[in-house]
Design an enzyme around this catalytic site. Structure first.
Site, PDB file in Angstrom:
ATOM      1  N   SER A  98       0.813  -1.217   0.000  1.00 43.65           N
ATOM      2  CA  SER A  98       0.000   0.000   0.000  1.00 43.65           C
ATOM      3  C   SER A  98       0.849   1.272   0.000  1.00 43.65           C
ATOM      4  CB  SER A  98      -0.950  -0.041   1.204  1.00 43.65           C
ATOM      5  OG  SER A  98      -1.923   0.949   1.119  1.00 43.65           O
ATOM      6  N   ASP A 241      -2.528   6.358  -3.461  1.00 44.01           N
ATOM      7  CA  ASP A 241      -1.347   5.724  -2.868  1.00 44.01           C
ATOM      8  C   ASP A 241      -0.901   4.575  -3.758  1.00 44.01           C
ATOM      9  OD1 ASP A 241      -3.398   3.968  -2.309  1.00 44.01           O
ATOM     10  OD2 ASP A 241      -2.704   3.471  -0.301  1.00 44.01           O
ATOM     11  N   ASP A 243      -1.248   1.382  -4.008  1.00 46.21           N
ATOM     12  CA  ASP A 243      -2.167   0.376  -4.562  1.00 46.21           C
ATOM     13  C   ASP A 243      -3.538   0.956  -4.873  1.00 46.21           C
ATOM     14  OD1 ASP A 243      -2.983   0.645  -1.904  1.00 46.21           O
ATOM     15  OD2 ASP A 243      -3.472  -1.469  -1.671  1.00 46.21           O
ATOM     16  N   ASP A 245      -5.975   2.343  -3.216  1.00 46.17           N
ATOM     17  CA  ASP A 245      -7.185   2.196  -2.404  1.00 46.17           C
ATOM     18  C   ASP A 245      -7.397   3.415  -1.509  1.00 46.17           C
ATOM     19  OD1 ASP A 245      -5.218   1.810  -0.488  1.00 46.17           O
ATOM     20  OD2 ASP A 245      -6.028  -0.079   0.275  1.00 46.17           O
TER      21      ASP A 245
END
Length: 440
Positions: A98, A241, A243, A245
């Site tokens: 992440s 960010d 990834d 999400d």
């Protein structure tokens, strides 16, 4: 326990080695084996260099216990969750840490319906992971060994899905939008979505090289985006960010919008369209935001910090919206997990009638401070000497507080909130001094 607050995460090649990824994949596969219908698994990743190593280990582990793997390459975490259900997979795995630096990596698991695993499921996988005999008994041979195939066309499925969250007869043709993709998983998808909807799109941090993910860019570092939005006279800026999400928004004046303000505006927009059943938010939410929800008669529930707790509360209360100040925003009508691109589209929709700065000026927050203090040991808070005296002093000074340890790093997060900024700063210093004395 191999699972942390958000999947399995660690320093790639060390805490999260190829051996650990291989064994974890076997354990995950064994866990799902009895429920398996298609014996098909989606594996996606972000743009970290270590993703190649971990992906190959995971594919080998899944093949070894009889699963066929579809490797989709760099894709946002919410895309992997969506594709798990859309492509009728037994489960899906996303390889990402992440917002963490490139040298960390992680493994996130989604079930056949695109939901993250429960804590009970994680405990069972952990039990399997540590049972050598059980793992060996599930290894397959001959034609039972799984296959692996790399596919490149799933991005189109996800783009169509994302665009379905936007009104069909509406375009973004009069908007100039700057996208900061954090050199991460959104670098292809996000520009494509906004361009197809007619926006004038300018991209930042869309050239991943394996080690520049989240490096001075994206949702954790939105200052570059803020400068570019103002310089280019754009209508708005969106930062994701690693990834994708998580979302951070910058208005046309280059102001970085607080996550609670973003949640409040989106919640009211849903209510105005008679499309809001309620809101799930974390304990870290600002009192000014909570007052705004009360003012507009919006039902809400507060949870522990973490998007899985938000989602659990949404399911329990049958609410269709939730999120955290950090930028994790869940529209359950369109996604099973936080989706930065879906959230960005919902914000862009509001700009068709008003400027961003006008929209976000409706909510006034209490002054708040968040300190991330590096510590040497995570001791139970209730065991700390004289912490009750600190709690009492905060209460006397009308300071709201939340102390918690990071789930992925050796950090104590000190969140304070007070109407009086002078009192806030004084108590911030006192709290930092106290925790340094007992934890550092």
């Amino acid at each position: 326990m191999i699972f942390g607050t958000d999947g399995i995460r660690g320093f790639a090649g060390s805490d999260l080695s190829a051996f650990k990824a291989l064994r974890a994949a076997m354990a995950i596969g064994i866990f799902f084996k009895n429920k398996a219908v298609t014996k098909k698994v989606i594996v996606g990743k972000d743009t970290r260099r270590s993703g190649y190593m971990i992906e190959n280990a995971i594919v080998s582990g899944l093949n070894a216990v009889g699963f066929n793997v579809l490797q989709i390459g760099p894709m946002p975490t919410p895309a992997v969750a969506f594709l798990s259900e859309d492509m009728r997979c037994d489960f899906a795995i996303m390889i990402s840490a992440s917002h963490n630096p490139y040298y960390d990596n992680g493994i996130k698991v989604f079930d056949a319906n695109g939901f993250k695993l429960s804590e009970a499921d994680e405990l069972e996988i952990d039990r399997i992971f540590n049972d050598e005999n059980l793992i060996n008994s599930h290894l397959v041979i001959k034609d039972k060994i799984g296959s692996a195939k790399r596919i490149d066309d799933v991005i189109g499925r996800y783009i169509v899905h994302i665009k379905n969250s936007f009104p069909k007869n509406t375009t973004l043709k009069n908007l100039r939008i700057v996208l900061d993709c954090a050199n991460g998983a959104a670098y292809k998808v996000a520009p494509a979505v906004f361009s197809e909807l007619g926006a004038d799109v300018i991209t930042l941090a869309c050239e991943p090289n394996g080690i520049n993910i989240n490096d001075g860019c994206g949702a954790l570092h939105p200052n570059m985006l803020a400068k570019e939005v103002k310089r280019l006279r754009a209508d708005i800026g969106f930062a994701f960010d690693g990834d994708a999400d998580r979302l951070v928004v910058v208005d046309e004046n280059g102001e970085i919008i607080n996550g609670d303000i973003l949640l409040g505006v989106l919640a009211k927009a849903l209510k105005d369209n008679d499309n809001l059943s309620g809101v799930a938010i974390s304990k870290m939410s600002n009192m000014g935001f909570l007052n705004y929800l009360k003012k507009h008669n919006i039902s809400y529930v507060t949870t522990d910090v973490g998007d899985k707790y938000i989602l659990h509360a949404m399911q329990e209360k049958n609410y269709n919206f939730g999120g955290e100040q950090s930028g994790h925003i869940i529209f359950s009508d369109y996604a099973k997990t936080g989706d930065g691109i879906v959230a960005a589209l919902q914000v862009a929709k509001l700009l068709l009638n008003k400027k961003a700065s006008e929209i976000f000026s409706e909510i006034k927050l209490y002054p708040q401070s968040l300190t991330n203090l590096k510590i040497t040991e995570k001791k139970p808070l209730e065991s700390l000497e004289e912490i009750e005296k600190l709690y009492e002093k905060l209460k006397i000074n009308n300071v709201n507080y939340l102390f918690r340890y990071s789930g992925t790093e050796n950090l104590m997060r000190i969140l304070l909130e007070c109407e009086d900024e002078k009192t806030l700063k004084a108590m911030e210093s006192e709290c930092v001094k106290y925790f340094k004395s007992v934890l550092v």
